[in-house]
Design a protein around this motif. Structure first.
Motif, PDB file in Angstrom:
ATOM      1  N   UNK A 492     -17.879   4.286   0.605  1.00  0.00           N
ATOM      2  CA  UNK A 492     -18.634   4.774   1.961  1.00  0.00           C
ATOM      3  C   UNK A 492     -17.671   6.054   2.430  1.00  0.00           C
ATOM      4  N   UNK A 493     -18.175   7.348   2.634  1.00  0.00           N
ATOM      5  CA  UNK A 493     -17.541   8.329   3.066  1.00  0.00           C
ATOM      6  C   UNK A 493     -17.877   8.899   4.448  1.00  0.00           C
ATOM      7  N   UNK A 494     -17.143   9.311   5.384  1.00  0.00           N
ATOM      8  CA  UNK A 494     -17.323   9.950   6.777  1.00  0.00           C
ATOM      9  C   UNK A 494     -17.023  11.138   6.513  1.00  0.00           C
ATOM     10  N   UNK A 495     -18.039  12.124   6.786  1.00  0.00           N
ATOM     11  CA  UNK A 495     -17.875  13.463   6.624  1.00  0.00           C
ATOM     12  C   UNK A 495     -18.050  14.170   8.203  1.00  0.00           C
ATOM     13  N   UNK A 496     -16.916  15.011   8.410  1.00  0.00           N
ATOM     14  CA  UNK A 496     -17.047  15.698   9.750  1.00  0.00           C
ATOM     15  C   UNK A 496     -16.919  17.098   9.399  1.00  0.00           C
ATOM     16  N   UNK A 497     -17.701  18.131  10.210  1.00  0.00           N
ATOM     17  CA  UNK A 497     -17.751  19.291   9.977  1.00  0.00           C
ATOM     18  C   UNK A 497     -17.508  20.084  11.311  1.00  0.00           C
ATOM     19  N   UNK A 498     -16.939  21.221  11.269  1.00  0.00           N
ATOM     20  CA  UNK A 498     -16.499  22.122  12.405  1.00  0.00           C
ATOM     21  C   UNK A 498     -16.296  23.422  12.162  1.00  0.00           C
ATOM     22  N   UNK A 499     -17.090  24.341  12.864  1.00  0.00           N
ATOM     23  CA  UNK A 499     -16.880  25.822  12.463  1.00  0.00           C
ATOM     24  C   UNK A 499     -16.199  26.649  13.654  1.00  0.00           C
ATOM     25  N   UNK A 500     -15.585  27.791  13.275  1.00  0.00           N
ATOM     26  CA  UNK A 500     -14.863  28.385  14.215  1.00  0.00           C
ATOM     27  C   UNK A 500     -15.316  29.873  13.732  1.00  0.00           C
ATOM     28  N   UNK A 501     -15.822  30.715  14.748  1.00  0.00           N
ATOM     29  CA  UNK A 501     -16.232  32.007  14.419  1.00  0.00           C
ATOM     30  C   UNK A 501     -15.160  33.152  14.949  1.00  0.00           C
ATOM     31  N   UNK A 502     -14.409  33.685  13.932  1.00  0.00           N
ATOM     32  CA  UNK A 502     -13.483  34.701  14.279  1.00  0.00           C
ATOM     33  C   UNK A 502     -13.965  36.068  14.493  1.00  0.00           C
ATOM     34  N   UNK A 503     -15.178  36.363  14.388  1.00  0.00           N
ATOM     35  CA  UNK A 503     -15.563  37.674  14.740  1.00  0.00           C
ATOM     36  C   UNK A 503     -16.049  37.649  16.457  1.00  0.00           C
ATOM     37  N   UNK A 504     -16.013  36.478  17.003  1.00  0.00           N
ATOM     38  CA  UNK A 504     -16.117  36.725  18.595  1.00  0.00           C
ATOM     39  C   UNK A 504     -17.323  36.457  19.253  1.00  0.00           C
ATOM     40  N   UNK A 505     -18.523  36.076  18.279  1.00  0.00           N
ATOM     41  CA  UNK A 505     -19.929  36.264  19.011  1.00  0.00           C
ATOM     42  C   UNK A 505     -20.318  34.638  18.987  1.00  0.00           C
TER      43      UNK A 505
END
Length: 522
Positions: A492-505
């Protein structure tokens, strides 16, 4: 005193009349000046002299020999003369195969500049998987941390180092029904599935007098089209015949096609990893993959590569190679004319105006379209990337243009819709340099032509300051679970996702798929 005043009074009407005439003349002069100023402000300025108006005659172009004939190639790159076509609809539809030269040039740009390419062939070296994935590519810089693209530019930010082919994206993004066609006529060589679920097709193309090529199509959907192709192993296939559907199977983070080409250089029919070639050829100064090399792989083992030069294999040209006479000459791409004309050239056209002696006698000037550099917060491409290279008669690259070489390119209003027009500048990545430098640029806004003087050969692009956020967010995916010795999860695998916008919007949403791109959840 009174007498003098009385004598002056009768003269007053005459003075007033004279003054009125003077004022009238001044008003007329002012009107004429204003009209002239208005005409000057509203009339288009005189056309800027560009490389499209080169006084020299067009230089003779070098025609590549037919791809099916064994003939020694000249020592210069030839960005034309192949047999392959892009294996997906140029227009983003579901039926059409093939397209125009202009559509091909646009599709051959990176995704952020309106093209279809998300990852390029790495000429130093295409030994995927890379070191972090326990592959063969040496981990040391610059081999293990950058991509060397076909135009000779090195990118430290493209994903991913060691890539042995091209990743083409659907249009629009997330589309999951894009048909995949045979890039050329041949035989269905093999069809199968890797352990990770990656569904693939291989086609073999035997060219009389030259040898055999293998085209590979990966990450296809497990659908009826792929199954029908698998049932036809060993049978002929025609160029443009559908063989699958663009998918997301195997080690993949989104719907795309991995397209790879191999040339059976030793004639043993094996098409091993050392026979990978770039269908766009190589237009830069030195191709490491073309030279025999001995190096240590990611595990420290000796790895001997015999050297495999890449010949341009596409049917549609990216540019031209011109043999310059002693008196210099004009080199044109995408104009369809002989040059020397002052009217607006077609969109995407390129021109160079070589002076006498600028290129060694018997040498060549290569002028071609190329991908834009990756965008940044301060500069973004307009889809008008290019490469300008010069070679002596022995094929050695010219290091500098003396005097500087005038180069012009034609853009469109649509292409600069996301940039500040006042900041349009031609940038140059000189041979042997890792830095894009801004060149003093003259922009003819009425004909939409940008011109700069090139002090040396290299990769080039028309960039401008973005007026909106054009940088995609960076998504990080982390998996937690038990892994085996090969780094594969065994339970079993636990998956975590996160996102960062470097453009500012900001990040609007994060999507994920658990069925190979068949559906997406937010």
């Amino acid at each position: 005193m009174l007498a003098k005043i009385e004598r002056a009074i009768p003269q007053a009407p005459r003075a007033r009349l004279f003054l009125a005439l003077v004022l009238l003349l001044l008003a007329l002069v002012l009107c004429v000046l204003c009209r002239a100023l208005i005409i000057r402000l509203t009339a288009p300025p005189p056309a800027t002299v560009t490389a499209f108006e080169c006084p020299a005659a067009p230089a003779p172009l070098l025609t590549p020999p037919p791809i099916t004939v064994t003939q020694a190639l000249p020592p210069f790159p030839l960005p034309s003369g192949g047999f392959l076509d892009l294996p997906f609809p140029y227009d983003g539809g579901n039926t059409s195969f093939g397209g125009s030269d202009a559509q091909f040039r646009q599709a051959s740009n990176r995704r952020t500049s309106g093209g279809r390419i998300n990852s390029f062939f790495d000429h130093e070296f295409p030994l995927y998987p890379w070191a972090d994935f326990r592959g063969l590519e040496p981990p040391g810089s610059p081999v293990g941390s950058t991509l060397l693209l076909f135009d000779g530019s090195r990118s430290p930010n493209d994903w991913y180092s060691g890539h042995p082919g091209y990743d083409f994206l659907p249009l629009p993004q997330f589309r999951n029904n894009t048909p995949i066609f045979a890039a050329a006529s041949g035989v269905i060589h093999r069809v199968g599935t890797y352990r990770d679920g990656n569904h693939w097709v291989e086609l073999r193309h035997d060219l009389p007098g030259l040898g055999s090529f293998l085209t590979m199509y990966l990450h296809l959907q497990n659908d009826a089209v792929w199954a029908a192709t698998k049932a036809r192993e060993g049978q002929p296939v025609q160029a443009g015949e559908r063989i699958g559907t663009m998918g997301n199977t195997g080690h993949s983070t989104g719907t795309h096609l991995h397209f790879e080409v191999r040339f059976d250089a030793n004639g043993d029919g094996q098409f091993d990893r050392h026979e990978r070639v770039d269908p766009y050829g190589f237009l830069g100064a030195h191709d490491p993959w073309a030279s025999p090399t001995t190096l240590a792989d990611a595990l420290g083992r000796p790895l001997s590569h015999p050297g495999r030069p890449s010949r341009y294999l596409w049917k549609h040209p990216l540019g031209v190679t011109a043999l310059l006479p002693p008196g210099g000459g004009q080199v044109l791409v995408g104009t369809g004319t002989g040059g020397g004309e002052a009217e607006t050239p077609p969109a995407g056209a390129l021109a160079a105006c070589a002076a006498p002696g600028q290129v060694p006698e018997g040498g060549a000037l290569v002028l071609a379209s190329a991908p834009d550099p990756r965008p940044s917060e301060s500069a973004v491409g307009t889809g008008n990337g290019c490469v300008v290279m010069a070679f002596d008669p022995q094929g050695q690259p010219v290091q500098a243009f003396v005097p500087p070489l005038p180069v012009s390119l034609r853009y469109t209003q649509e292409e600069i819709g996301d940039v500040d027009p006042s900041t349009l500048t031609i940038y140059l990545l000189g041979v042997g340099s890792d830095t894009w430098e801004a060149l003093p640029t003259t922009v003819d806004v009425h004909r939409q032509v940008a011109t700069a003087l090139f002090p040396q050969p290299g990769s080039c692009a028309l960039l401008g300051r973005p007026t909106r956020d054009v940088l995609p967010p960076v998504t990080t995916i982390e998996g937690v679970g038990v892994q085996d010795g090969q780094g594969q999860f065994t339970g079993e695998v636990t998956v975590a996702m996160s996102a960062v916008d470097v453009g500012g919007s900001g990040v609007a949403e994060v999507r994920y798929s658990t069925d190979f791109g068949g559906s997406w959840q937010v």
